[in-house]
Design an enzyme around this catalytic site. Structure first.
Site, short mmCIF file in Angstrom:
data_model
loop_
_atom_site.label_atom_id
_atom_site.label_comp_id
_atom_site.label_asym_id
_atom_site.label_seq_id
_atom_site.Cartn_x
_atom_site.Cartn_y
_atom_site.Cartn_z
N ASP A 148 20.21 73.93 7.27
CA ASP A 148 21.67 74.06 7.31
C ASP A 148 22.39 73.15 6.33
O ASP A 148 23.41 73.54 5.74
CB ASP A 148 22.21 73.86 8.74
N MET B 159 18.13 71.96 11.43
CA MET B 159 16.94 71.36 10.83
C MET B 159 16.04 70.69 11.88
O MET B 159 16.47 70.36 12.97
CB MET B 159 17.36 70.30 9.80
N HIS B 160 14.79 70.49 11.49
CA HIS B 160 13.82 69.60 12.14
C HIS B 160 13.24 70.12 13.45
O HIS B 160 12.27 69.56 13.95
CB HIS B 160 14.43 68.21 12.40
#
Length: 502
Positions: free
Chosen positions: A240, A82-83
């Site tokens: 995820d 992520m991110h």
């Protein structure tokens, strides 16, 4: 009917490609690693094309070594770290290395967001701006690399860049979009308020797809280099944590996920977009349409045990350490550990708190230290569970995955501290399994996620609270819970001392 679906899990250190059949049986799995880049202290980056090359290698091996026929693949989907910020120019070329979720350079940008938007930001996103999120990374590039920023046409998340290279289509899914903290959770659109506030053109935000929605097909170019069949359907996939929740069967409010990896995650299905933990817990779109999840993170969960092992007993296996912990009783003979080795995220967003052993005396043995670490990690999870209890968001089952699910002792500690039934799973690789479930639903194998998880997700064993242990932990937990307040200033002062005398 075609025989297989593929799930591609883009992790921080490697990619894993999993092939399953209609019944969720793993028929093939291949992985490939890629490097992490740390150009400065606190910086964490990767070359996005390394993800693509590793994915291609893993797919090629799956087709050739494991004898999966490309013609028999019904669909492909993704789970992704992520991110991470991937920036592309007008020719869809990567402008700079991706800035990852564990990069900590953006404290100044997070403070700027807090100063300029304060509570309004939480109302829009249901999250606080944290260093790991995507928006502060964009603001860092704006400020520090203006020549890069001027060339940005679109930003993507890690799995989306891999999918673009496989299909030629640019998009993201809702679960990864919420992880950017640029999506309005209430309208399910990119927030023009946030973008306008920070001079971000809405045009750089990718189009939005539901996780099981078709995002394109394998291009003829990618088919040639990977061995896949051109035209194979590709589905959007999920962040995820959302994919892990699917792969663990977390589709109803009565269950909570307990995941112990390097960091630890407590994650709960949320049916209502109006739920708002005021940023103490993260709030994200789920992989399911019109569903959400909340999560809290313990930064050094399994890493606390890693630290102890490499510092004090490097030549002993983790299995041996966990076995040794059985020699210590409930409560580790009055030794309490707080797992704040690298600061903490939830429920204390505190970069300066540090870990501690409390109650140490000359009678304590190594087994007590190990057990106190196991208990301290789960006490930190209980801090997050208590938030759900206080908000009357009740649950009756904890699904345990990761390192904490490898040890019967650690599973029992979870059952006793949480005072809940704890389930371990037959398949621990929930992120990659979740990606295959998304592909199976997208391909029409199953009508919905629940029908698919009923087949794909299998419980190995349940652990139930032991009444006497529960009573002891209910006396010990309030003591653990006080340690943060009593050591916060001490930790800050010690960090100042260390920096001044380095």
């Amino acid at each position: 009917m075609k025989k297989y679906v593929l799930g591609i899990d883009i992790g921080t250190g490697s990619v894993k490609v999993t092939g399953v059949d209609y019944y969720g049986k793993i028929v093939a799995q291949e992985s490939a690693s890629y490097p992490l880049l740390h150009p400065q202290v606190g910086f964490s980056e990767q070359n996005p094309d390394d993800w693509v090359n590793a994915t291609t290698k893993a797919i090629h091996n799956l087709l050739t070594l494991d004898k999966i026929s490309a013609a028999e693949i019904a669909g492909i989907s993704y789970s992704g770290q992520m991110h991470g910020l991937v920036l592309l120019n007008k020719n869809n070329e990567v402008l700079r290395p991706a800035i990852l979720w564990d990069d900590t350079r953006t404290t100044k940008q997070c403070q700027l967001i807090e100063q300029q938007m304060a509570q309004h930001f939480i109302q829009i996103t249901h999250n606080r701006p944290l260093e790991g999120f995507t928006l502060p990374k964009i603001l860092w590039v704006q400020e520090n690399e203006p020549e890069i920023w001027q060339q940005v046409k679109i930003f993507l998340l890690p799995k989306d860049y891999v999918r673009y290279q496989m299909t030629g289509q640019l998009a993201t899914d809702y679960s990864d979009a919420t992880g950017s903290v640029m999506l309005d959770i209430n309208t399910q659109q990119w927030s023009s308020t946030i973008c306008d506030q920070f001079h971000i053109p809405l045009s750089i935000c990718p189009s939005l797809l539901h996780s099981s929605e078709i995002a394109g097909t394998i291009s003829s170019e990618y088919a040639q280099i990977s061995g896949l069949q051109s035209g194979t359907p590709v589905y959007a996939g999920a962040a995820d944590n959302a994919a892990s929740a699917v792969g663990a069967g977390l589709l109803q409010p009565q269950s909570v996920l307990s995941s112990i990896g390097t960091s630890g995650v407590v994650l709960k299905y949320e049916p209502d977009a109006q739920t708002n933990y005021q940023g103490v817990l993260q709030f994200e779109d789920h992989a399911l349409n019109d569903a959400y999840y909340s999560m809290g993170v313990t930064l050094a969960a399994g890493d606390s045990l890693n630290w102890f092992q490499r510092t004090f007993c490097r030549h002993q296996s983790f299995a041996a350490l966990l076995k040794e912990a059985e020699q210590s009783p409930v409560g580790a003979n009055g030794l309490v550990f707080t797992p704040y080795l690298v600061g903490e995220r939830a429920p204390y967003a505190d970069a300066f708190i540090r870990g501690s052993f409390i109650g140490l005396d000359s009678s304590h043995k190594r087994a007590d230290f190990i057990r106190s670490i196991l208990e301290g990690i789960i006490f930190s999870f209980e801090d997050l569970m208590q938030i759900y209890q206080h908000n009357q968001h009740n649950f009756d089952t904890v699904i345990s995955i990761g390192g904490g699910a490898q040890s019967p002792l650690w599973l029992q500690i979870q059952a006793d501290i949480f005072n809940k039934k704890v389930a371990s799973l037959m398949n621990e690789q929930t992120a990659s399994l979740g990606a295959t479930i998304i592909a199976a639903v997208g391909a029409g194998w199953y009508a919905n996620f629940q029908d698919c998880t009923d087949v794909f997700v299998k419980t190995k064993k349940f652990y139930y609270p032991i009444a006497d242990n529960v009573t002891k932990y209910q006396k010990l937990y309030p003591i653990y819970h006080q340690v943060y307040q009593h050591t916060r200033d001490l930790s800050f002062n010690l960090i100042q001392f260390r920096q001044q005398n380095h």
